[in-house]
Design a protein around this motif. Sequence first.
Motif, PDB file in Angstrom:
ATOM      1  N   LEU A 141       0.802  -1.226   0.000  1.00 47.21           N
ATOM      2  CA  LEU A 141       0.000   0.000   0.000  1.00 47.21           C
ATOM      3  C   LEU A 141       0.834   1.275   0.000  1.00 47.21           C
ATOM      4  CD1 LEU A 141      -2.720  -1.064   2.614  1.00 47.21           C
ATOM      5  CD2 LEU A 141      -2.966  -0.971   0.123  1.00 47.21           C
ATOM      6  N   LEU A 142       2.163   1.138   0.082  1.00 48.13           N
ATOM      7  CA  LEU A 142       3.023   2.317   0.223  1.00 48.13           C
ATOM      8  C   LEU A 142       3.295   3.040  -1.092  1.00 48.13           C
ATOM      9  CD1 LEU A 142       5.609   1.070   2.882  1.00 48.13           C
ATOM     10  CD2 LEU A 142       3.600   2.535   3.221  1.00 48.13           C
ATOM     11  N   GLY A 143       3.065   2.394  -2.209  1.00 51.65           N
ATOM     12  CA  GLY A 143       3.193   3.088  -3.483  1.00 51.65           C
ATOM     13  C   GLY A 143       4.559   3.051  -4.139  1.00 51.65           C
ATOM     14  N   PHE A 144       5.379   2.049  -3.828  1.00 52.22           N
ATOM     15  CA  PHE A 144       6.658   1.908  -4.521  1.00 52.22           C
ATOM     16  C   PHE A 144       6.400   1.631  -6.001  1.00 52.22           C
ATOM     17  CE2 PHE A 144       7.973   0.684  -0.190  1.00 52.22           C
ATOM     18  CZ  PHE A 144       9.100   1.474  -0.052  1.00 52.22           C
ATOM     19  N   GLU A 145       7.311   2.108  -6.849  1.00 50.17           N
ATOM     20  CA  GLU A 145       7.186   1.849  -8.283  1.00 50.17           C
ATOM     21  C   GLU A 145       7.237   0.353  -8.573  1.00 50.17           C
ATOM     22  OE1 GLU A 145       9.789   2.770 -12.297  1.00 50.17           O
ATOM     23  OE2 GLU A 145       9.588   4.351 -10.788  1.00 50.17           O
ATOM     24  N   GLN A 146       8.078  -0.371  -7.831  1.00 44.41           N
ATOM     25  CA  GLN A 146       8.195  -1.815  -8.021  1.00 44.41           C
ATOM     26  C   GLN A 146       8.412  -2.480  -6.674  1.00 44.41           C
ATOM     27  OE1 GLN A 146      11.192  -2.967 -10.853  1.00 44.41           O
ATOM     28  NE2 GLN A 146      10.731  -5.144 -10.748  1.00 44.41           N
ATOM     29  N   ILE A 147       7.654  -3.536  -6.411  1.00 44.80           N
ATOM     30  CA  ILE A 147       7.791  -4.310  -5.173  1.00 44.80           C
ATOM     31  C   ILE A 147       7.959  -5.776  -5.553  1.00 44.80           C
ATOM     32  CG2 ILE A 147       6.727  -5.039  -3.006  1.00 44.80           C
ATOM     33  CD1 ILE A 147       5.058  -2.460  -3.101  1.00 44.80           C
ATOM     34  N   SER A 148       8.985  -6.405  -4.992  1.00 45.97           N
ATOM     35  CA  SER A 148       9.220  -7.830  -5.215  1.00 45.97           C
ATOM     36  C   SER A 148       9.205  -8.534  -3.860  1.00 45.97           C
ATOM     37  CB  SER A 148      10.565  -8.059  -5.913  1.00 45.97           C
ATOM     38  OG  SER A 148      10.578  -7.455  -7.197  1.00 45.97           O
ATOM     39  N   LEU A 149       8.363  -9.561  -3.754  1.00 49.27           N
ATOM     40  CA  LEU A 149       8.221 -10.320  -2.517  1.00 49.27           C
ATOM     41  C   LEU A 149       8.809 -11.710  -2.718  1.00 49.27           C
ATOM     42  CD1 LEU A 149       4.488  -9.410  -1.758  1.00 49.27           C
ATOM     43  CD2 LEU A 149       6.538  -8.228  -0.948  1.00 49.27           C
ATOM     44  N   PHE A 150       9.675 -12.132  -1.805  1.00 52.89           N
ATOM     45  CA  PHE A 150      10.348 -13.426  -1.928  1.00 52.89           C
ATOM     46  C   PHE A 150       9.888 -14.337  -0.802  1.00 52.89           C
ATOM     47  CE2 PHE A 150      12.764 -10.226  -4.065  1.00 52.89           C
ATOM     48  CZ  PHE A 150      13.239 -10.851  -5.213  1.00 52.89           C
ATOM     49  N   ALA A 202      16.700  -7.558  -8.717  1.00 55.04           N
ATOM     50  CA  ALA A 202      16.994  -6.129  -8.567  1.00 55.04           C
ATOM     51  C   ALA A 202      17.751  -5.594  -9.775  1.00 55.04           C
ATOM     52  CB  ALA A 202      17.799  -5.890  -7.297  1.00 55.04           C
ATOM     53  N   ILE A 203      18.750  -6.327 -10.207  1.00 51.27           N
ATOM     54  CA  ILE A 203      19.588  -5.859 -11.321  1.00 51.27           C
ATOM     55  C   ILE A 203      18.842  -5.915 -12.648  1.00 51.27           C
ATOM     56  CG2 ILE A 203      21.649  -6.390 -12.690  1.00 51.27           C
ATOM     57  CD1 ILE A 203      23.017  -7.230 -10.089  1.00 51.27           C
ATOM     58  N   GLU A 204      18.140  -7.010 -12.876  1.00 50.96           N
ATOM     59  CA  GLU A 204      17.450  -7.188 -14.155  1.00 50.96           C
ATOM     60  C   GLU A 204      16.152  -6.386 -14.227  1.00 50.96           C
ATOM     61  OE1 GLU A 204      18.754  -8.688 -16.723  1.00 50.96           O
ATOM     62  OE2 GLU A 204      20.526  -9.217 -15.532  1.00 50.96           O
ATOM     63  N   SER A 205      15.520  -6.138 -13.063  1.00 45.59           N
ATOM     64  CA  SER A 205      14.245  -5.415 -13.006  1.00 45.59           C
ATOM     65  C   SER A 205      13.280  -5.880 -14.096  1.00 45.59           C
ATOM     66  CB  SER A 205      14.481  -3.899 -13.126  1.00 45.59           C
ATOM     67  OG  SER A 205      15.210  -3.430 -12.027  1.00 45.59           O
ATOM     68  N   PRO A 206      12.921  -7.166 -14.078  1.00 38.86           N
ATOM     69  CA  PRO A 206      12.048  -7.688 -15.133  1.00 38.86           C
ATOM     70  C   PRO A 206      10.687  -6.998 -15.142  1.00 38.86           C
ATOM     71  CG  PRO A 206      12.162  -9.224 -13.291  1.00 38.86           C
ATOM     72  CD  PRO A 206      13.198  -8.168 -13.052  1.00 38.86           C
ATOM     73  N   ILE A 207      10.125  -6.850 -16.328  1.00 39.93           N
ATOM     74  CA  ILE A 207       8.798  -6.254 -16.454  1.00 39.93           C
ATOM     75  C   ILE A 207       7.764  -7.291 -16.052  1.00 39.93           C
ATOM     76  CG2 ILE A 207       7.119  -5.274 -18.058  1.00 39.93           C
ATOM     77  CD1 ILE A 207       9.479  -4.255 -19.713  1.00 39.93           C
ATOM     78  N   VAL A 208       6.953  -6.967 -15.069  1.00 42.96           N
ATOM     79  CA  VAL A 208       5.907  -7.876 -14.598  1.00 42.96           C
ATOM     80  C   VAL A 208       4.569  -7.153 -14.639  1.00 42.96           C
ATOM     81  CG1 VAL A 208       7.441  -9.256 -13.141  1.00 42.96           C
ATOM     82  CG2 VAL A 208       6.382  -7.208 -12.196  1.00 42.96           C
ATOM     83  N   HIS A 213       5.004  -8.215  -7.037  1.00 37.68           N
ATOM     84  CA  HIS A 213       5.155  -9.514  -7.691  1.00 37.68           C
ATOM     85  C   HIS A 213       5.779 -10.484  -6.693  1.00 37.68           C
ATOM     86  CE1 HIS A 213       5.463 -12.256 -11.103  1.00 37.68           C
ATOM     87  NE2 HIS A 213       6.641 -12.612 -10.607  1.00 37.68           N
ATOM     88  N   VAL A 214       5.196 -11.676  -6.591  1.00 36.99           N
ATOM     89  CA  VAL A 214       5.664 -12.691  -5.640  1.00 36.99           C
ATOM     90  C   VAL A 214       6.575 -13.692  -6.341  1.00 36.99           C
ATOM     91  CG1 VAL A 214       4.986 -14.563  -4.092  1.00 36.99           C
ATOM     92  CG2 VAL A 214       3.604 -12.475  -4.211  1.00 36.99           C
ATOM     93  N   TYR A 215       7.736 -13.926  -5.747  1.00 38.39           N
ATOM     94  CA  TYR A 215       8.650 -14.962  -6.216  1.00 38.39           C
ATOM     95  C   TYR A 215       8.593 -16.114  -5.210  1.00 38.39           C
ATOM     96  CZ  TYR A 215      10.274 -11.506  -9.516  1.00 38.39           C
ATOM     97  OH  TYR A 215      10.320 -10.574 -10.538  1.00 38.39           O
TER      98      TYR A 215
END
Length: 229
Positions: A141-150, A202-208, A213-215
């Motif tokens: 809910l914080l509004g980051f441009e990209q969030i990745s959850l592992f 982080a480095i590749e920043s894939p488009i999702v 996005h959950v990994y």
Amino acid sequence: MSKRCAIVIGSTGLVGRALLEQLVACQQYQQIYSVSRRPLATAYASVTEIVVPDFAELSQALGALELRGADAFSTLGTTQKQAGSKERFRAIDYGYNLSFAEECQTQGVKHYLLLSATGAKPNSRIFYNRVKGELERSVALLGFEQISLFQPSLLMGEHQDSRLGEGLAQRAFKIVKPIVPENWDYRPIEAARVAAAMLHIAIESPIVEDNPHVYSNRDMLELTLEREE
């Protein structure tokens, strides 16, 4: 690729130590900040240590940093046994993590990468998974441009603190490891592989299509097959 900035909280923990080492080795980051409650066991010339003995003061400690466009990694976590109570566990795993995420968002972090756990759901009957799920939801809910959850399964590696249950599980897995499928969804995963998966994303920043996005554990295993220790 242009140089960039990274900040890591929980860098003295199992995954955090591996991640910091890999961040330094990859040479993609011009500035690396390490946030922890105690000094690092290994000093790195390219890492700026931010030691915050009381994480209740995270906001003050991070307020002057320049993090616009940075990648922020949260590997902070504990166990209920370590914390001493459910209330203390929640204060660390949810409260401190959320404070860090909020400060990162305020400072302009672009990509937020959060170490969570398999089974994390805000409505889970299991307290540990419920807290992890509530944290994921709050960060989203914080509004980051990209969030990745592992969401790893049982983490393999040498903890600096004593964890009897995890130690027994790790020893048992080493016995049956040769017959466990490499990409089994719930296969225990080496901390270095989790760190490698986080760094790769982080480095590749894939488009999702989805954010966050959950990994899954399986995703991380498949991303890091060649890094098996």
